[in-house]
Design a protein around this motif. Structure first.
Motif, PDB file in Angstrom:
ATOM      1  N   ARG A 124      28.268   3.897  13.523  1.00 20.52           N
ATOM      2  CA  ARG A 124      28.545   4.585  14.787  1.00 20.52           C
ATOM      3  C   ARG A 124      27.838   5.925  14.861  1.00 20.52           C
ATOM      4  NH1 ARG A 124      35.004   4.268  14.339  1.00 20.52           N
ATOM      5  NH2 ARG A 124      34.373   5.073  12.294  1.00 20.52           N
ATOM      6  N   LEU A 125      27.285   6.382  13.735  1.00 20.81           N
ATOM      7  CA  LEU A 125      26.580   7.655  13.678  1.00 20.81           C
ATOM      8  C   LEU A 125      25.064   7.487  13.785  1.00 20.81           C
ATOM      9  CD1 LEU A 125      28.580   9.164  10.671  1.00 20.81           C
ATOM     10  CD2 LEU A 125      28.883   9.720  13.097  1.00 20.81           C
ATOM     11  N   ALA A 126      24.602   6.295  14.134  1.00 21.03           N
ATOM     12  CA  ALA A 126      23.167   6.001  14.119  1.00 21.03           C
ATOM     13  C   ALA A 126      22.361   6.923  15.029  1.00 21.03           C
ATOM     14  CB  ALA A 126      22.923   4.551  14.515  1.00 21.03           C
ATOM     15  N   HIS A 127      22.991   7.467  16.061  1.00 23.25           N
ATOM     16  CA  HIS A 127      22.288   8.362  16.982  1.00 23.25           C
ATOM     17  C   HIS A 127      22.834   9.786  16.915  1.00 23.25           C
ATOM     18  CE1 HIS A 127      20.193   4.890  18.502  1.00 23.25           C
ATOM     19  NE2 HIS A 127      21.336   4.277  18.734  1.00 23.25           N
ATOM     20  N   ASP A 128      23.428  10.120  15.772  1.00 24.37           N
ATOM     21  CA  ASP A 128      24.030  11.436  15.554  1.00 24.37           C
ATOM     22  C   ASP A 128      23.451  11.997  14.251  1.00 24.37           C
ATOM     23  OD1 ASP A 128      25.604  13.629  14.891  1.00 24.37           O
ATOM     24  OD2 ASP A 128      27.520  12.625  15.284  1.00 24.37           O
ATOM     25  N   THR A 129      22.463  12.862  14.384  1.00 24.62           N
ATOM     26  CA  THR A 129      21.776  13.376  13.194  1.00 24.62           C
ATOM     27  C   THR A 129      22.721  14.138  12.278  1.00 24.62           C
ATOM     28  OG1 THR A 129      19.678  13.527  14.401  1.00 24.62           O
ATOM     29  CG2 THR A 129      19.882  14.832  12.388  1.00 24.62           C
ATOM     30  N   GLU A 130      23.433  15.106  12.825  1.00 20.38           N
ATOM     31  CA  GLU A 130      24.316  15.928  12.000  1.00 20.38           C
ATOM     32  C   GLU A 130      25.430  15.092  11.378  1.00 20.38           C
ATOM     33  OE1 GLU A 130      25.766  19.342  14.041  1.00 20.38           O
ATOM     34  OE2 GLU A 130      23.777  20.173  14.424  1.00 20.38           O
ATOM     35  N   GLY A 131      25.995  14.171  12.165  1.00 29.96           N
ATOM     36  CA  GLY A 131      27.045  13.312  11.634  1.00 29.96           C
ATOM     37  C   GLY A 131      26.546  12.429  10.506  1.00 29.96           C
ATOM     38  N   THR A 132      25.308  11.937  10.633  1.00 24.43           N
ATOM     39  CA  THR A 132      24.724  11.106   9.580  1.00 24.43           C
ATOM     40  C   THR A 132      24.525  11.902   8.297  1.00 24.43           C
ATOM     41  OG1 THR A 132      23.627   9.613  11.136  1.00 24.43           O
ATOM     42  CG2 THR A 132      22.683   9.767   8.927  1.00 24.43           C
ATOM     43  N   VAL A 133      24.026  13.120   8.419  1.00 20.58           N
ATOM     44  CA  VAL A 133      23.820  13.958   7.234  1.00 20.58           C
ATOM     45  C   VAL A 133      25.154  14.239   6.547  1.00 20.58           C
ATOM     46  CG1 VAL A 133      23.022  16.204   6.395  1.00 20.58           C
ATOM     47  CG2 VAL A 133      21.716  14.990   8.161  1.00 20.58           C
ATOM     48  N   GLU A 134      26.164  14.567   7.331  1.00 20.42           N
ATOM     49  CA  GLU A 134      27.497  14.824   6.750  1.00 20.42           C
ATOM     50  C   GLU A 134      28.027  13.578   6.052  1.00 20.42           C
ATOM     51  OE1 GLU A 134      29.898  16.159   9.970  1.00 20.42           O
ATOM     52  OE2 GLU A 134      28.823  18.073  10.198  1.00 20.42           O
ATOM     53  N   ALA A 135      27.861  12.416   6.692  1.00 24.67           N
ATOM     54  CA  ALA A 135      28.340  11.169   6.088  1.00 24.67           C
ATOM     55  C   ALA A 135      27.584  10.852   4.805  1.00 24.67           C
ATOM     56  CB  ALA A 135      28.202  10.025   7.085  1.00 24.67           C
ATOM     57  N   ALA A 136      26.276  11.127   4.780  1.00 24.10           N
ATOM     58  CA  ALA A 136      25.484  10.881   3.577  1.00 24.10           C
ATOM     59  C   ALA A 136      25.993  11.732   2.410  1.00 24.10           C
ATOM     60  CB  ALA A 136      24.010  11.177   3.849  1.00 24.10           C
ATOM     61  N   HIS A 137      26.266  12.994   2.684  1.00 28.52           N
ATOM     62  CA  HIS A 137      26.823  13.861   1.637  1.00 28.52           C
ATOM     63  C   HIS A 137      28.185  13.347   1.168  1.00 28.52           C
ATOM     64  CE1 HIS A 137      24.160  17.401   1.250  1.00 28.52           C
ATOM     65  NE2 HIS A 137      23.778  17.092   2.478  1.00 28.52           N
ATOM     66  N   ARG A 138      29.014  12.899   2.105  1.00 25.96           N
ATOM     67  CA  ARG A 138      30.350  12.418   1.748  1.00 25.96           C
ATOM     68  C   ARG A 138      30.266  11.185   0.861  1.00 25.96           C
ATOM     69  NH1 ARG A 138      32.221  12.905   6.310  1.00 25.96           N
ATOM     70  NH2 ARG A 138      31.850  10.838   7.179  1.00 25.96           N
ATOM     71  N   LEU A 139      29.411  10.242   1.208  1.00 21.23           N
ATOM     72  CA  LEU A 139      29.258   9.039   0.391  1.00 21.23           C
ATOM     73  C   LEU A 139      28.668   9.373  -0.979  1.00 21.23           C
ATOM     74  CD1 LEU A 139      27.891   6.589   3.111  1.00 21.23           C
ATOM     75  CD2 LEU A 139      30.125   6.454   1.979  1.00 21.23           C
ATOM     76  N   TRP A 140      27.663  10.229  -1.003  1.00 16.35           N
ATOM     77  CA  TRP A 140      27.025  10.617  -2.256  1.00 16.35           C
ATOM     78  C   TRP A 140      28.032  11.270  -3.202  1.00 16.35           C
ATOM     79  CZ3 TRP A 140      22.587   9.442  -4.513  1.00 16.35           C
ATOM     80  CH2 TRP A 140      22.072  10.266  -5.525  1.00 16.35           C
ATOM     81  N   ASN A 141      28.847  12.155  -2.662  1.00 16.63           N
ATOM     82  CA  ASN A 141      29.817  12.873  -3.490  1.00 16.63           C
ATOM     83  C   ASN A 141      31.001  11.996  -3.874  1.00 16.63           C
ATOM     84  OD1 ASN A 141      28.311  15.260  -3.401  1.00 16.63           O
ATOM     85  ND2 ASN A 141      29.275  15.917  -1.489  1.00 16.63           N
ATOM     86  N   THR A 142      31.389  11.074  -2.994  1.00  9.31           N
ATOM     87  CA  THR A 142      32.541  10.213  -3.270  1.00  9.31           C
ATOM     88  C   THR A 142      32.208   9.181  -4.350  1.00  9.31           C
ATOM     89  OG1 THR A 142      33.361  10.484  -1.009  1.00  9.31           O
ATOM     90  CG2 THR A 142      34.217   8.620  -2.266  1.00  9.31           C
ATOM     91  N   VAL A 143      31.074   8.534  -4.225  1.00  9.39           N
ATOM     92  CA  VAL A 143      30.680   7.550  -5.239  1.00  9.39           C
ATOM     93  C   VAL A 143      30.331   8.265  -6.547  1.00  9.39           C
ATOM     94  CG1 VAL A 143      28.996   5.767  -5.848  1.00  9.39           C
ATOM     95  CG2 VAL A 143      29.911   5.879  -3.517  1.00  9.39           C
ATOM     96  N   ASP A 144      29.614   9.359  -6.439  1.00  9.39           N
ATOM     97  CA  ASP A 144      29.337  10.234  -7.593  1.00  9.39           C
ATOM     98  C   ASP A 144      28.657   9.474  -8.726  1.00  9.39           C
ATOM     99  OD1 ASP A 144      29.319  12.603  -9.036  1.00  9.39           O
ATOM    100  OD2 ASP A 144      31.301  12.270  -9.905  1.00  9.39           O
ATOM    101  N   ARG A 145      27.597   8.770  -8.398  1.00  9.97           N
ATOM    102  CA  ARG A 145      26.796   8.067  -9.390  1.00  9.97           C
ATOM    103  C   ARG A 145      25.313   8.299  -9.090  1.00  9.97           C
ATOM    104  NH1 ARG A 145      31.196   7.947 -11.143  1.00  9.97           N
ATOM    105  NH2 ARG A 145      32.305   6.234 -12.175  1.00  9.97           N
ATOM    106  N   PRO A 146      24.502   8.554 -10.104  1.00 18.53           N
ATOM    107  CA  PRO A 146      23.092   8.867  -9.843  1.00 18.53           C
ATOM    108  C   PRO A 146      22.285   7.686  -9.331  1.00 18.53           C
ATOM    109  CG  PRO A 146      23.466   8.637 -12.205  1.00 18.53           C
ATOM    110  CD  PRO A 146      24.818   8.600 -11.551  1.00 18.53           C
ATOM    111  N   ASN A 147      22.781   6.464  -9.536  1.00 17.00           N
ATOM    112  CA  ASN A 147      22.033   5.288  -9.099  1.00 17.00           C
ATOM    113  C   ASN A 147      22.476   4.768  -7.735  1.00 17.00           C
ATOM    114  OD1 ASN A 147      24.373   4.670 -10.640  1.00 17.00           O
ATOM    115  ND2 ASN A 147      23.655   2.599 -11.078  1.00 17.00           N
ATOM    116  N   LEU A 148      23.156   5.609  -6.977  1.00 19.91           N
ATOM    117  CA  LEU A 148      23.495   5.266  -5.593  1.00 19.91           C
ATOM    118  C   LEU A 148      22.294   5.498  -4.693  1.00 19.91           C
ATOM    119  CD1 LEU A 148      25.798   4.566  -3.503  1.00 19.91           C
ATOM    120  CD2 LEU A 148      26.031   7.053  -3.197  1.00 19.91           C
ATOM    121  N   CYS A 149      22.173   4.693  -3.645  1.00 15.62           N
ATOM    122  CA  CYS A 149      21.289   4.973  -2.514  1.00 15.62           C
ATOM    123  C   CYS A 149      22.147   4.935  -1.249  1.00 15.62           C
ATOM    124  CB  CYS A 149      20.172   3.946  -2.392  1.00 15.62           C
ATOM    125  SG  CYS A 149      18.750   4.256  -3.459  1.00 15.62           S
TER     126      CYS A 149
END
Length: 380
Positions: A124-149
């Motif tokens: 739902r954030l596909a056309h929301d730049t700021e929301g996508t960046v925030e979501a990317a940080h949230r997923l990166w920090n939540t999974v917390d693994r270096p081999n995540l993409c």
């Protein structure tokens, strides 16, 4: 088109082994908690040369509505008062974290190139730049693994989000690429992000990215237009658009990552953003079910395969691992020019496919939320 079954001697490598040795990383386009817990995914790593996994909202929606693997956790989340959105984040990131741990030996053995597990930002954030960046940080920090993409769609609004995420040191799988022009823009967004990351003092060796070029959906739409035209010349072009476009994307890959601009980043440890062939299950039964693998064998790419396609390649791929991309660029341009010359609205089709891809993932996300909401309610 026919699928000529190759003869493999006892000393010849299996098709998957030959393709892997040629520089194609085989990633599975599927993930479920059951596949992790039963050892099924581990078996594919051991026997099918699988070195990574991709997921998307459709895959998660299917996983969460099949069987009872998530029932206990849903009850716990319901007891904790979690909302559907919170529960989806927890359920999906738990699966991805477990898969990251399973693939960690592959990640270590390949110096971080493979052993990757992808998870997509809320579509739902596909056309929301700021929301996508925030979501990317949230997923990166939540999974917390270096081999995540983290997967970000290649929409116009997604391009600056890709740059921002890469600049923050987040490894990104760019998804929903349909055109050569959009592939070029994605590669440039990646390089922009690397330059920003370098200026910020981030270790470039830790950043990885792939750019997912979708295939079978293109042929489905272009073929339909060619069949409507119905001439002999038009019909002769069926099943050729997607592979031609992908090969030209690889030409752009070679061009961009051979520039002095990228060379300066490579001197600092930056990695090339590999093309990834996605949507690789053929939709037309007249086509070989392995053609999106066999016709796109080349070094430094990823091919992400649904289970059925993976087994088809294992069983009867005609590939010997020989390069099927270099030497094809002029012919690929001729194919796309010929398709346009037939009156097929090729560029419009590609734009429409991006819109439809986002809408499809949004629909799957809504179904995922509804299923989890129902599960939370039943747990109370």
């Amino acid at each position: 088109m026919t699928d000529a079954r190759p003869e493999h001697t006892s000393t010849a490598p299996s098709p998957l082994a030959a393709i892997s040795q040629a520089g194609v990383s085989i990633w599975l386009d599927d993930l479920s908690r059951e596949a992790i817990s039963t050892g099924d995914l581990a078996s594919l790593i051991a026997t099918r040369h699988v070195v990574g996994v991709t997921t998307n909202p459709t895959i998660f929606a299917a996983a969460l509505t099949s069987g009872s693997a998530y029932d206990v956790q849903l009850r716990d989340l319901a007891d904790a008062g979690a909302s559907a959105d919170e529960a989806v984040l927890t359920l999906t990131t738990d699966d991805v974290r477990a898969a990251c741990d399973l693939f960690r030996p592959v990640y270590d053995a390949t110096g971080g190139q493979d052993g990757r597990v992808s998870i997509e930002v809320d579509p739902r954030l596909a056309h929301d730049t700021e929301g996508t960046v925030e979501a990317a940080h949230r997923l990166w920090n939540t999974v917390d693994r270096p081999n995540l993409c983290v997967k970000i769609p290649a929409t116009n609004e997604g391009l600056p989000a890709i740059t921002a995420a890469i600049a923050a040191g987040i490894s990104i799988n760019v998804t929903l690429i349909f055109s050569v022009d959009r592939y070029r823009a994605v590669a440039q967004a990646y390089v922009d992000g690397l330059e920003r990351a370098h200026r910020a003092g981030i270790d470039l060796t830790t950043i990885r990215s792939v750019a997912s070029v979708f295939l079978s959906r293109i042929d489905s739409k272009v073929d339909a237009a060619l069949e409507q035209i119905g001439t002999e010349d038009a019909l002769a072009l069926r099943g050729r658009a997607a592979i031609a476009g992908a090969r030209l994307c690889y030409e752009v890959f070679e061009e961009i990552f051979a520039t002095p601009r990228f060379a300066a980043l490579a001197d600092e440890g930056a990695h090339r953003q590999r093309p990834l062939w996605a949507s690789t299950s053929t939709k037309d039964p007249d086509y070989p079910d392995t053609m999106y693998v066999d016709d796109l064998v080349v070094a430094d790419v990823v091919n992400t395969l649904p289970r059925k396609t993976l087994e088809a390649v294992h069983d009867h791929s005609r590939s010997t691992g020989a390069d099927t991309v270099h030497g094809t660029y002029d012919d690929s341009r001729h194919v796309l020019d010929a398709i346009a010359g037939q009156g097929v609205p090729y560029e419009t089709i590609l734009t429409d496919l991006e819109t439809a891809g986002v809408a499809s993932f949004e629909k799957s996300w809504a179904e995922l939320l509804d299923s989890v909401r129902t599960g939370l309610g039943n747990a109370n």
